[in-house]
Design an enzyme around this catalytic site. Sequence first.
Site, PDB file in Angstrom:
ATOM      1  N   HIS A   1      51.054  37.705  25.471  1.00 37.92           N
ATOM      2  CA  HIS A   1      51.287  36.654  26.480  1.00 37.92           C
ATOM      3  C   HIS A   1      50.508  35.384  26.154  1.00 37.92           C
ATOM      4  O   HIS A   1      49.485  35.415  25.473  1.00 37.92           O
ATOM      5  CB  HIS A   1      50.987  37.162  27.896  1.00 37.92           C
TER       6      HIS A   1
ATOM      7  N   ASN B   1      49.252  41.768  24.840  1.00 39.35           N
ATOM      8  CA  ASN B   1      50.699  42.040  24.822  1.00 39.35           C
ATOM      9  C   ASN B   1      51.495  40.805  24.363  1.00 39.35           C
ATOM     10  O   ASN B   1      52.697  40.738  24.552  1.00 39.35           O
ATOM     11  CB  ASN B   1      51.178  42.502  26.205  1.00 39.35           C
TER      12      ASN B   1
ATOM     13  N   ASP C   1      46.597  27.891  33.848  1.00 39.69           N
ATOM     14  CA  ASP C   1      46.949  28.818  34.920  1.00 39.69           C
ATOM     15  C   ASP C   1      45.819  29.010  35.926  1.00 39.69           C
ATOM     16  O   ASP C   1      44.686  28.600  35.697  1.00 39.69           O
ATOM     17  CB  ASP C   1      47.372  30.176  34.331  1.00 39.69           C
TER      18      ASP C   1
HETATM   19  C1  F6R Z   1      43.841  32.021  30.051  1.00 41.94           C
HETATM   20  C2  F6R Z   1      45.159  32.515  29.721  1.00 41.94           C
HETATM   21  C3  F6R Z   1      45.402  33.830  29.052  1.00 41.94           C
HETATM   22  C4  F6R Z   1      44.364  34.200  28.011  1.00 41.94           C
HETATM   23  C5  F6R Z   1      44.695  35.546  27.381  1.00 41.94           C
HETATM   24  C6  F6R Z   1      43.624  35.994  26.413  1.00 41.94           C
HETATM   25  O1  F6R Z   1      43.917  30.761  30.692  1.00 41.94           O
HETATM   26  O2  F6R Z   1      46.074  31.846  30.033  1.00 41.94           O
HETATM   27  O3  F6R Z   1      46.668  33.781  28.443  1.00 41.94           O
HETATM   28  O4  F6R Z   1      44.293  33.213  27.031  1.00 41.94           O
HETATM   29  O5  F6R Z   1      44.825  36.504  28.381  1.00 41.94           O
HETATM   30  O6  F6R Z   1      42.467  36.270  27.147  1.00 41.94           O
HETATM   31  P1  F6R Z   1      41.076  36.524  26.425  1.00 41.94           P
HETATM   32  O7  F6R Z   1      40.724  35.274  25.701  1.00 41.94           O
HETATM   33  O8  F6R Z   1      40.110  36.821  27.547  1.00 41.94           O
HETATM   34  O9  F6R Z   1      41.273  37.678  25.511  1.00 41.94           O
END
Ligand code: F6R
Length: 242
Positions: A138, A136, A67
Amino acid sequence: MNICKAKNYQDMSRKAANIISAQVIMKPHCVLGLATGSSPIGTYKQLIEWYNKGDLDFARVMSINLDEYKGLSPENPQSYRYFMNTNLFDHINIDKARTFVPNGLEPDPEKACAEYEEIIRKSGGIDLQLLGLGRNGHIGFNEPADAFARETHCVNLTESTIDANKRFFESEDDVPRQAYTMGIGSIMKARKILVVVSGEDKADALKATICGPITPQVPASILQLHNDVTIVADEAALSKMD
Ligand code: F6R
């Protein structure tokens, strides 16, 4: 789902880097799906260390990131392209022309997303997709929703994600409100999936991902339907599992 228990963040990072190394060694021209955020930073550090020791060669690897924020240029330190360059690509022998991140500067979402899907298609498919897990549930920027989004698309970020990501920006107002992200369908097409999860704040999301019903309200729960998923999680992240 293969659940691999790690002691802490460092242990998780080493275990995940081992899995990525195995992929690169077994298939030097592989396609790696990569993620940003705090979860994979230690994994990237470990890969750089092994590369410096001469144990890894990324010369033929291609990478496709999950992303990018819409509106941020590659030079913006908060962009995911900048993150990938500084946390991994600048330190290994990958050919940057073969590293892909959605084009945050493309104002037309349809164009940006169609072009990205075409890159994924032309690559022959992702061999190993690395994922972090949002609080959440995602994955990528696929936020809880009423349906699973299939392909790369433009999303409006939720308050929870804006709140989680504001630590990287000067103020909450600076956090972009939209992003381009690979869809759940694009992620599920990867041949192997590796999820790295660390910390107690991810424990509820991890439990819902592994044990909960498969629902677009917990986007990562769809991973239960993939036949080659490894979750490397530390004790804190696994603390809500019985
Ligand atoms: C990053 C991404 C997000 C993160 C997620 C967890 O490219 O797509 O889905 O993997 O928000 O973020 P962290 O690792 O910072 O807790």
